[in-house]
Design an enzyme around this catalytic site. Structure first.
Site, short mmCIF file in Angstrom:
data_model
loop_
_atom_site.label_atom_id
_atom_site.label_comp_id
_atom_site.label_asym_id
_atom_site.label_seq_id
_atom_site.Cartn_x
_atom_site.Cartn_y
_atom_site.Cartn_z
CB ALA A 33 19.27 46.03 10.62
CE1 TYR B 262 36.37 51.97 6.69
CE2 TYR B 262 35.36 51.03 8.85
CZ TYR B 262 35.32 51.67 7.40
OH TYR B 262 34.17 51.64 6.83
N1 LIG Z 1 29.17 55.66 6.55
C1 LIG Z 1 30.06 55.54 5.61
O1 LIG Z 1 30.78 56.33 5.34
C2 LIG Z 1 30.44 54.22 5.32
C3 LIG Z 1 31.26 54.05 3.76
C4 LIG Z 1 31.53 52.74 3.38
C5 LIG Z 1 31.31 51.60 4.15
N2 LIG Z 1 30.45 51.75 5.17
C6 LIG Z 1 30.30 50.40 5.91
O2 LIG Z 1 28.85 50.40 6.21
C7 LIG Z 1 28.31 49.51 7.23
C8 LIG Z 1 27.30 50.28 7.85
O3 LIG Z 1 27.79 51.53 8.54
P1 LIG Z 1 27.05 52.87 9.03
O4 LIG Z 1 27.69 53.89 8.16
O5 LIG Z 1 25.90 52.51 8.56
O6 LIG Z 1 27.29 52.95 10.60
P2 LIG Z 1 26.38 52.83 11.64
O7 LIG Z 1 27.35 53.16 12.55
O8 LIG Z 1 25.30 53.82 11.46
O9 LIG Z 1 25.66 51.45 11.68
C9 LIG Z 1 26.60 50.38 11.99
C10 LIG Z 1 25.61 49.43 12.81
O10 LIG Z 1 26.33 48.38 13.18
C11 LIG Z 1 26.10 47.73 14.56
N3 LIG Z 1 27.24 47.09 15.29
C12 LIG Z 1 28.49 47.52 15.38
N4 LIG Z 1 29.23 46.42 16.16
C13 LIG Z 1 28.26 45.35 15.99
C14 LIG Z 1 28.36 43.92 16.69
N5 LIG Z 1 29.62 43.65 17.19
N6 LIG Z 1 27.30 43.25 16.60
C15 LIG Z 1 26.13 43.68 16.07
N7 LIG Z 1 26.05 44.99 15.69
C16 LIG Z 1 27.15 45.62 15.53
C17 LIG Z 1 25.78 49.01 15.32
O11 LIG Z 1 25.39 48.85 16.25
C18 LIG Z 1 25.29 49.89 14.26
O12 LIG Z 1 23.89 49.70 14.31
C19 LIG Z 1 29.65 49.33 8.02
O13 LIG Z 1 30.21 48.17 7.61
C20 LIG Z 1 30.57 50.49 7.50
O14 LIG Z 1 31.77 50.10 7.62
C21 LIG Z 1 30.37 53.03 5.82
C1 LIG Z 2 38.88 56.99 10.97
C2 LIG Z 2 39.45 55.98 10.01
C3 LIG Z 2 38.35 54.93 9.39
O1 LIG Z 2 37.74 54.24 10.29
C4 LIG Z 2 37.33 55.93 8.77
C5 LIG Z 2 36.16 55.59 8.27
C6 LIG Z 2 35.38 56.46 7.59
C7 LIG Z 2 34.38 56.40 6.89
C8 LIG Z 2 33.85 55.05 6.24
C9 LIG Z 2 34.91 54.51 5.14
O2 LIG Z 2 34.31 53.25 4.71
C10 LIG Z 2 34.86 55.44 3.94
C11 LIG Z 2 35.91 56.13 3.48
C12 LIG Z 2 35.69 56.52 2.12
C13 LIG Z 2 36.80 57.52 1.67
C14 LIG Z 2 36.32 58.50 0.80
C15 LIG Z 2 37.12 58.20 -0.44
C16 LIG Z 2 37.89 57.22 -1.04
O3 LIG Z 2 37.87 56.03 -0.17
C17 LIG Z 2 37.53 56.88 -2.54
C18 LIG Z 2 38.45 57.43 -3.28
C19 LIG Z 2 37.98 56.99 -4.97
C20 LIG Z 2 38.88 57.92 -5.76
O4 LIG Z 2 39.48 58.67 -5.33
O5 LIG Z 2 38.35 57.78 -7.02
#
Ligand SMILES: NC(=O)c1ccc[n+]([C@@H]2O[C@H](COP(=O)([O-])OP(=O)(O)OC[C@H]3O[C@@H](n4cnc5c(N)ncnc54)[C@H](O)[C@@H]3O)[C@@H](O)[C@H]2O)c1
Ligand SMILES: CC[C@@H](O)/C=C/C=C\C[C@@H](O)/C=C/C=C/C=C\[C@@H](O)CCCC(=O)O
Length: 260
Positions: A13, A154
């Site tokens: 958060a 990931y």
């Molecule tokens: N940004 C995207 O495109 C995207 C898409 C799908 C899912 N997600 C997921 O959403 C969630 C939030 O990601 P975000 O995009 O807001 O990233 P972000 O980097 O803005 O936030 C992630 C947070 O997690 C904290 N964190 C990391 N390691 C930690 C640990 N060991 N202990 C406690 N806190 C820790 C970081 O300090 C940071 O505040 C993640 O699980 C990410 O994988 C992100």
């Molecule tokens: C660098 C590798 C990996 O760590 C990157 C993560 C990047 C962003 C966060 C991840 O959760 C999001 C990925 C999203 C990808 C975008 C599109 C597809 O996953 C969805 C496609 C669905 C469709 O084609 O209908």
């Protein structure tokens, strides 16, 4: 679940979506939200939210969620301060490229091992036999179902997060402990994770067929709130993309039950 007056613990958060989820719970008049993160400016983040939502109690608990005993300390802190917990969101997460061995293993630990800790602790601390039941939202990704071609760990961590959620969120477990468990699976969202991962923004921009489009925070938060509030949703994964909208993925509901 009505969010008003509830007690929540949100990991990750300190930034991005985790901070958006915490704010959303406060907008819905949650009585308290504990921000769990490793950021160094967590107290300032909590203080700013406290000023914005003076009717609620906003706290920061500095913790690396990959350390189970430290993470349990966050649950103990919340339980001691308020008497119970109602909502847990495991949003802490990190990205990693395949070329980065240590970062990739770290991604498995933060995005999956720690989500297991948060889910297990949440089910224990909210168990209806000892507490009042509750809801856990694990933040996965569409990468669980549509893996990007870089980021093996990931992608695996997010697929594991969905499977772990389906297991924990079974009807059997819900009837046993009174805790709903769901996964939220957004596609790309423009957060600090994107900005802080070198080259990622450029790679995203090059994605074909509109897959470069970022989801709005509003859409992600709406999905999150639906998973928290709708008592009919348990053991589900909610995928959200700009091109397909929201999809609820239920497993086949044919669970194998081991009487423990
Ligand atoms: N940004 C995207 O495109 C995207 C898409 C799908 C899912 N997600 C997921 O959403 C969630 C939030 O990601 P975000 O995009 O807001 O990233 P972000 O980097 O803005 O936030 C992630 C947070 O997690 C904290 N964190 C990391 N390691 C930690 C640990 N060991 N202990 C406690 N806190 C820790 C970081 O300090 C940071 O505040 C993640 O699980 C990410 O994988 C992100
Ligand atoms: C660098 C590798 C990996 O760590 C990157 C993560 C990047 C962003 C966060 C991840 O959760 C999001 C990925 C999203 C990808 C975008 C599109 C597809 O996953 C969805 C496609 C669905 C469709 O084609 O209908």
């Amino acid at each position: 679940m009505i969010i008003k007056e509830k007690i929540a613990l949100v990991t990750g958060a300190g930034s991005g979506l985790g901070n958006d989820f915490a704010s959303a719970l406060l907008k819905e008049k949650a009585a308290a939200v504990c921000l769990v993160d490793i950021v160094e400016n967590g107290d300032k983040i909590a203080s700013d939210l406290q000023k914005e939502f003076p009717q609620s109690d906003v706290t920061f608990y500095h913790c690396d969620v990959t350390n189970h005993s430290l993470f349990q300390g966050a649950f103990e802190f919340v339980k001691k301060r308020y008497g119970h917990i109602d909502i847990v969101c495991n949003s802490a997460g990190v990205a990693a490229y395949d070329q980065e061995l240590e970062a990739s293993v770290r991604a498995l630990r933060v995005n999956l091992e720690a989500v297991y800790y948060g889910t297990k602790l949440g089910m224990e601390y909210m168990d209806k036999e000892k507490a009042r039941g509750g809801v856990i939202i694990n933040i996965a990704s569409t990468a669980a179902f549509y893996p990007t071609d870089s980021g093996m760990c990931y992608n695996a961590s997010k697929a594991g997060c969905v499977s772990l959620t389906q297991s924990a969120g079974s009807r059997y477990n819900l009837e046993r402990c009174g805790v709903r468990v769901n996964a939220l699976c957004p596609s790309l969202v423009d957060t600090p994770m994107i900005s802080s991962t070198p080259g990622l923004r450029e790679m995203i921009a090059a994605l074909p067929n509109g897959r470069h489009e970022f989801l709005s925070i509003k859409a992600v938060v709406q999905g999150f709130l639906q998973l928290v509030e709708n008592a009919e949703l348990f053991g589900v994964a909610m995928a959200i993309t700009p091109w397909s909208g929201t999809s609820i993925i239920r497993n086949n509901q044919n669970y194998i039950t081991f009487e423990m």
